[in-house]
Design a protein around this motif. Structure first.
Motif, short mmCIF file in Angstrom:
data_model
loop_
_atom_site.label_atom_id
_atom_site.label_comp_id
_atom_site.label_asym_id
_atom_site.label_seq_id
_atom_site.Cartn_x
_atom_site.Cartn_y
_atom_site.Cartn_z
N GLY A 108 -69.00 -69.96 -28.64
CA GLY A 108 -70.13 -70.54 -29.62
C GLY A 108 -71.17 -71.18 -28.83
N GLY A 109 -72.36 -70.52 -29.60
CA GLY A 109 -73.62 -71.17 -28.85
C GLY A 109 -74.16 -70.37 -27.47
N ALA A 110 -73.39 -69.20 -27.24
CA ALA A 110 -73.74 -68.51 -26.00
C ALA A 110 -75.09 -67.81 -26.03
CB ALA A 110 -72.76 -67.69 -26.01
N VAL A 111 -75.84 -67.54 -24.93
CA VAL A 111 -76.96 -66.85 -24.84
C VAL A 111 -76.41 -65.42 -24.09
CG1 VAL A 111 -79.25 -66.74 -23.65
CG2 VAL A 111 -78.33 -69.12 -24.68
N ILE A 112 -77.16 -64.35 -24.57
CA ILE A 112 -76.95 -63.15 -24.06
C ILE A 112 -78.10 -62.79 -23.31
CG2 ILE A 112 -76.83 -60.57 -24.56
CD1 ILE A 112 -75.42 -61.22 -27.21
N ILE B 163 -81.06 -55.85 -10.59
CA ILE B 163 -81.48 -56.99 -11.39
C ILE B 163 -80.60 -57.67 -11.85
CG2 ILE B 163 -83.23 -57.92 -13.15
CD1 ILE B 163 -84.39 -55.99 -10.84
N GLY B 164 -79.37 -57.07 -12.34
CA GLY B 164 -78.14 -57.85 -12.92
C GLY B 164 -77.46 -58.56 -11.85
N ARG B 165 -77.45 -58.02 -10.75
CA ARG B 165 -76.84 -58.89 -9.59
C ARG B 165 -77.62 -60.22 -9.34
NH1 ARG B 165 -75.34 -53.70 -7.72
NH2 ARG B 165 -77.32 -53.72 -6.09
N ALA B 166 -78.88 -59.98 -9.24
CA ALA B 166 -79.90 -61.31 -8.83
C ALA B 166 -79.77 -62.42 -9.91
CB ALA B 166 -81.08 -60.72 -8.68
N THR B 167 -79.63 -61.61 -11.29
CA THR B 167 -79.73 -62.65 -12.13
C THR B 167 -78.13 -63.37 -12.20
OG1 THR B 167 -81.29 -61.28 -13.56
CG2 THR B 167 -79.85 -62.82 -14.82
N LEU B 168 -77.10 -62.77 -12.06
CA LEU B 168 -75.97 -63.34 -12.10
C LEU B 168 -75.72 -64.18 -10.94
CD1 LEU B 168 -72.87 -63.71 -12.69
CD2 LEU B 168 -72.52 -61.75 -10.96
N SER B 169 -76.27 -64.05 -9.66
CA SER B 169 -76.38 -65.01 -8.58
C SER B 169 -77.10 -66.31 -9.09
CB SER B 169 -76.98 -64.54 -7.37
OG SER B 169 -76.15 -63.43 -6.84
N GLU B 170 -78.49 -66.08 -9.76
CA GLU B 170 -79.21 -67.19 -10.15
C GLU B 170 -78.33 -68.08 -11.29
OE1 GLU B 170 -82.30 -69.72 -10.10
OE2 GLU B 170 -82.01 -67.99 -8.69
N LEU B 171 -78.00 -67.34 -12.18
CA LEU B 171 -77.17 -68.30 -13.28
C LEU B 171 -76.13 -68.95 -12.43
CD1 LEU B 171 -76.75 -65.27 -15.80
CD2 LEU B 171 -77.83 -67.70 -16.01
N LEU C 222 -75.31 -77.16 -20.50
CA LEU C 222 -75.82 -75.44 -20.31
C LEU C 222 -74.90 -74.86 -21.13
CD1 LEU C 222 -75.98 -75.42 -16.29
CD2 LEU C 222 -77.95 -75.76 -18.00
N PRO C 223 -75.54 -73.93 -21.89
CA PRO C 223 -74.90 -72.87 -22.94
C PRO C 223 -74.21 -71.79 -22.04
CG PRO C 223 -77.26 -72.37 -22.76
CD PRO C 223 -77.11 -73.36 -21.90
N PRO C 224 -72.90 -71.41 -22.62
CA PRO C 224 -72.16 -70.14 -22.01
C PRO C 224 -73.21 -68.93 -22.09
CG PRO C 224 -71.28 -70.86 -23.99
CD PRO C 224 -72.31 -71.76 -23.72
N ILE C 225 -73.23 -68.01 -20.72
CA ILE C 225 -73.99 -66.95 -20.94
C ILE C 225 -73.19 -65.62 -20.76
CG2 ILE C 225 -75.61 -65.75 -19.46
CD1 ILE C 225 -76.64 -68.34 -20.50
N LEU C 226 -73.64 -64.63 -21.44
CA LEU C 226 -72.88 -63.36 -21.70
C LEU C 226 -74.14 -62.40 -20.95
CD1 LEU C 226 -71.46 -63.50 -25.28
CD2 LEU C 226 -70.14 -62.78 -23.29
N LEU C 227 -73.62 -61.82 -19.88
CA LEU C 227 -74.58 -61.05 -18.94
C LEU C 227 -74.20 -59.71 -19.29
CD1 LEU C 227 -77.13 -60.76 -17.01
CD2 LEU C 227 -75.19 -61.11 -15.34
N LEU C 228 -75.02 -58.63 -19.64
CA LEU C 228 -74.93 -57.09 -19.57
C LEU C 228 -75.80 -56.63 -18.27
CD1 LEU C 228 -74.77 -58.17 -22.81
CD2 LEU C 228 -74.76 -55.78 -23.14
N VAL D 24 -70.97 -68.06 -16.68
CA VAL D 24 -71.21 -66.77 -16.97
C VAL D 24 -70.12 -65.57 -17.28
CG1 VAL D 24 -72.48 -64.72 -16.01
CG2 VAL D 24 -73.11 -67.21 -15.44
N THR D 25 -69.84 -64.92 -18.34
CA THR D 25 -68.89 -63.83 -18.57
C THR D 25 -69.69 -62.72 -18.61
OG1 THR D 25 -67.66 -65.35 -20.01
CG2 THR D 25 -67.38 -62.96 -19.95
N CYS D 26 -69.53 -61.68 -17.68
CA CYS D 26 -70.18 -60.34 -17.65
C CYS D 26 -69.26 -59.13 -18.53
CB CYS D 26 -70.21 -59.91 -16.01
SG CYS D 26 -70.91 -61.18 -14.89
N LEU D 27 -70.17 -58.64 -19.26
CA LEU D 27 -69.49 -57.64 -19.80
C LEU D 27 -69.66 -56.23 -19.09
CD1 LEU D 27 -69.93 -59.62 -22.10
CD2 LEU D 27 -70.24 -57.84 -23.79
#
Length: 319
Positions: A67-71, A15-23, A3-9, A30-33
């Motif tokens: 490297g290779g992260a998904v935003i 919606i962000g909290r729900a997305t974080l929970s799903e990830l 799985l690629p690392p994720i940067l979450l804004l 997951v790294t949250c900015l």
């Protein structure tokens, strides 16, 4: 496949909290900015980095480390004000995009809104301006345009519980939408990661079930609340008169100009459907609006009535 690392804004919004929970549930790293000195905080166990979107060097350093992260961005301006919209929906995202390109980010998944199809408001123009930058960036991208959130259809729950009538603009059938829950939208966003059929595409998405007019939403709410339906109709021309008055005052008062923009936002949602717009036919098309998920608005109303969900929770996080 790893799985690629994720940067979450925007991880502190609904919606962000729900997305974080799903990830996290799916095992992503997951790294949250978060912006510095943000009033909204994430749990201590969640990996987060405080950063300013205007600090290009700091963004590039952070992105290069992953490297290779998904935003995934669930970030949006909260107010709808012109200044906020262009600062966050456009410029903040553009700063992130520039840093992502320099650092070799793999994919950028952007949460937008279906209302940008007919841009009459500043925040819609700001979102579209960034969408144009993203699609021309050379990165792999996915732009998700949800129809309507459950929260946006929950503002009259307390009125109905208090025995007051449900307010309708016009006859209550000027518009329609297929709302999608936070959980289902989060699942859809996460499902865009490295998905070939969702890559380099604009993706309108609604929830399951038929399109609902405001009157149908009110009838559903009364049914769930166990109360007889009561409606009060507000003429659209009244909103037009208010907008005209505020706009006139706005020529001499920035505060009134801001209120006029808020009134225009209200009128837009009172008169425009949140469905796919068929440009050729000149109409909104419920059948052409893709559906996804399992959660229904009726289930959401039931949870609200039982007190299991807070109707006053904030929506998108500014950062």
């Amino acid at each position: 496949m790893s799985l690629p690392p994720i940067l979450l804004l925007g991880a502190t919004g609904t919606i962000g909290r729900a997305t974080l929970s799903e990830l996290l549930a799916q095992g992503f790293d997951v790294t949250c900015l978060q912006r510095k000195n943000s009033a909204s905080k994430l749990p201590d166990a969640v990996k987060s980095v405080e950063i300013e979107l205007a600090d290009a060097k700091a963004l590039e350093r952070l992105f290069s480390q992953l490297g290779g992260a998904v935003i995934i961005s669930c970030m949006a301006s909260r107010s709808g004000r012109k200044q906020d919209a262009w600062a966050v929906d456009f410029q903040g995202h553009l700063n992130v995009l520039h840093a992502a390109k320099a650092a070799g980010i793999a994919q950028f998944i952007q949460l937008s809104a279906i209302c940008v199809q007919k841009p009459l408001l500043e925040f819609q123009r700001a979102k579209l301006a960034f969408e144009a930058e993203l699609t021309a960036s050379g990165l792999r991208w996915s732009i998700v345009r949800p129809t309507a959130f459950f929260k946006s259809l929950s503002g009259q729950v307390k009125r109905v519980q208090a025995g007051k009538p449900f307010l309708l603009f016009g006859n209550g059938e000027l518009t329609a939408c297929t709302p999608i829950s936070d959980r289902d939208l989060a699942r859809y966003l996460v499902g865009c990661i490295n998905a070939p059929d969702r890559m380099n595409r604009i993706l309108p998405i609604g929830g399951p079930g038929p399109a609902l007019t405001p009157r149908a939403q009110g009838e559903l709410l009364f049914k769930v609340a166990g109360k007889p339906p009561r409606f009060r109709h507000v003429p659209v021309r009244l909103m037009d008169a208010i907008i005209a008055s505020l706009s006139a005052l706005g020529r001499i008062s920035p505060k009134m100009a801001e209120k006029a923009e808020f009134a225009r936002i209200g009128r837009y949602y009172a008169t425009e459907s949140m469905l796919v717009w068929d440009e050729h036919a000149g109409r909104y098309d419920a059948d052409a609006t893709p559906a996804f998920g399992e959660d229904s608005l009726e289930q959401h109303y039931q949870r609200l009535i039982r007190g299991e969900v807070d109707a006053d929770l904030g929506d998108h996080a500014m950062f």
